[in-house]
Motif scaffolding. Structure first.
Motif, PDB file in Angstrom:
ATOM      1  N   SER A 104      34.314  25.989  -7.655  1.00 57.48           N
ATOM      2  CA  SER A 104      35.257  24.879  -7.674  1.00 57.48           C
ATOM      3  C   SER A 104      34.913  23.873  -6.580  1.00 57.48           C
ATOM      4  CB  SER A 104      36.680  25.405  -7.480  1.00 57.48           C
ATOM      5  OG  SER A 104      36.827  25.914  -6.168  1.00 57.48           O
ATOM      6  N   SER A 105      35.634  22.778  -6.566  1.00 55.88           N
ATOM      7  CA  SER A 105      35.370  21.755  -5.552  1.00 55.88           C
ATOM      8  C   SER A 105      35.800  22.213  -4.167  1.00 55.88           C
ATOM      9  CB  SER A 105      36.086  20.459  -5.926  1.00 55.88           C
ATOM     10  OG  SER A 105      37.479  20.698  -6.007  1.00 55.88           O
ATOM     11  N   ALA A 106      36.694  23.188  -4.099  1.00 50.67           N
ATOM     12  CA  ALA A 106      37.154  23.695  -2.804  1.00 50.67           C
ATOM     13  C   ALA A 106      36.307  24.854  -2.294  1.00 50.67           C
ATOM     14  CB  ALA A 106      38.608  24.137  -2.914  1.00 50.67           C
ATOM     15  N   TYR A 107      35.221  25.163  -2.988  1.00 50.26           N
ATOM     16  CA  TYR A 107      34.392  26.316  -2.628  1.00 50.26           C
ATOM     17  C   TYR A 107      33.787  26.173  -1.237  1.00 50.26           C
ATOM     18  CZ  TYR A 107      30.587  29.709  -2.977  1.00 50.26           C
ATOM     19  OH  TYR A 107      29.727  30.737  -2.749  1.00 50.26           O
ATOM     20  N   TRP A 109      34.816  24.078   1.297  1.00 49.47           N
ATOM     21  CA  TRP A 109      35.631  23.372   2.280  1.00 49.47           C
ATOM     22  C   TRP A 109      35.482  23.930   3.692  1.00 49.47           C
ATOM     23  CZ3 TRP A 109      39.345  25.572   5.244  1.00 49.47           C
ATOM     24  CH2 TRP A 109      39.913  26.763   4.803  1.00 49.47           C
TER      25      TRP A 109
END
Length: 155
Positions: A52-55, A57
Motif C-alpha cells: 500500500s501507499s503507507a508501506y 511511511w
C-alpha cells in the motif's frame, strides 16, 4: 556559524537526507518489470494489493528527520554540547534507516514477489555518507569545545 567546517558537514548531511526522496533504494526483478523501492513507496507494481501507499511511511519519517535534524543542529552553534548530542542522534537515525531497509524492507519485498536478488541503487548509500558527515561534524564541534576550554584556562 557558516565559517565553521562542521556546519558545512551538517548541511551536506541534510542534503543527502533530502536526496533520499529523489533516488531509489533498491530494485527487484518482477517478470518483465523492475519494481523500485524508494522512500515514497514501491513503484511499478502489477498488483497494487502487495504494497500500500503507507508501506514505507517509517522510511519517509526517518528521511524527513535525517534532513531536518542537521539543519536545526547547525543553527545551535552556541550550544556545542547539544550539537554533539544531536549529531549523534542523526547518526543513530541513519543507522536505523539502513537497518530497516536491509533487514526488513528488502527482504519483505523479495519474499512477497519471489524475487531472487535485489539490486541496490545509489539511494542506499546516502545514509552511509550522511553518517560520515555527521561523524566529521562531531569531531569539528569537539575541537571547538577543546579550543574554548584551552582559552578559558589561559584567563
Amino acid at each position: 556559524m557558516i565559517q565553521r567546517i562542521q556546519t558545512l558537514y551538517m548541511f551536506l548531511s541534510a542534503i543527502l537526507g533530502g536526496l533520499l526522496f529523489a533516488f531509489n533504494l533498491a530494485s527487484f526483478d518482477y517478470g518483465d518489470v523492475m519494481m523500485n523501492l524508494s522512500v515514497l513507496g514501491v513503484d511499478n507494481q502489477f498488483d497494487a494489493t502487495y504494497f500500500s501507499s503507507a508501506y514505507t511511511w517509517p522510511l519517509a519519517v526517518l528521511a524527513v528527520l535525517m534532513t531536518v535534524l542537521p539543519v536545526i543542529t547547525s543553527f545551535l552553534y552556541k550550544k556545542r554540547e547539544v550539537q554533539v548530542k544531536l549529531c549523534q542522534l542523526d547518526m543513530l537515525l541513519n543507522v536505523i534507516f539502513v537497518v530497516l531497509v536491509f533487514l526488513y524492507y528488502v527482504s519483505d519485498v523479495q519474499e512477497t514477489i519471489n524475487a531472487e536478488i535485489a539490486i541496490y541503487r545509489i539511494g542506499i548509500y546516502f545514509p552511509l555518507a550522511s553518517m560520515i558527515f555527521s561523524l566529521l561534524a562531531i569531531r569539528g564541534v569537539k575541537k571547538d569545545i577543546e579550543l574554548l576550554k584551552s582559552v578559558d584556562r589561559i584567563r
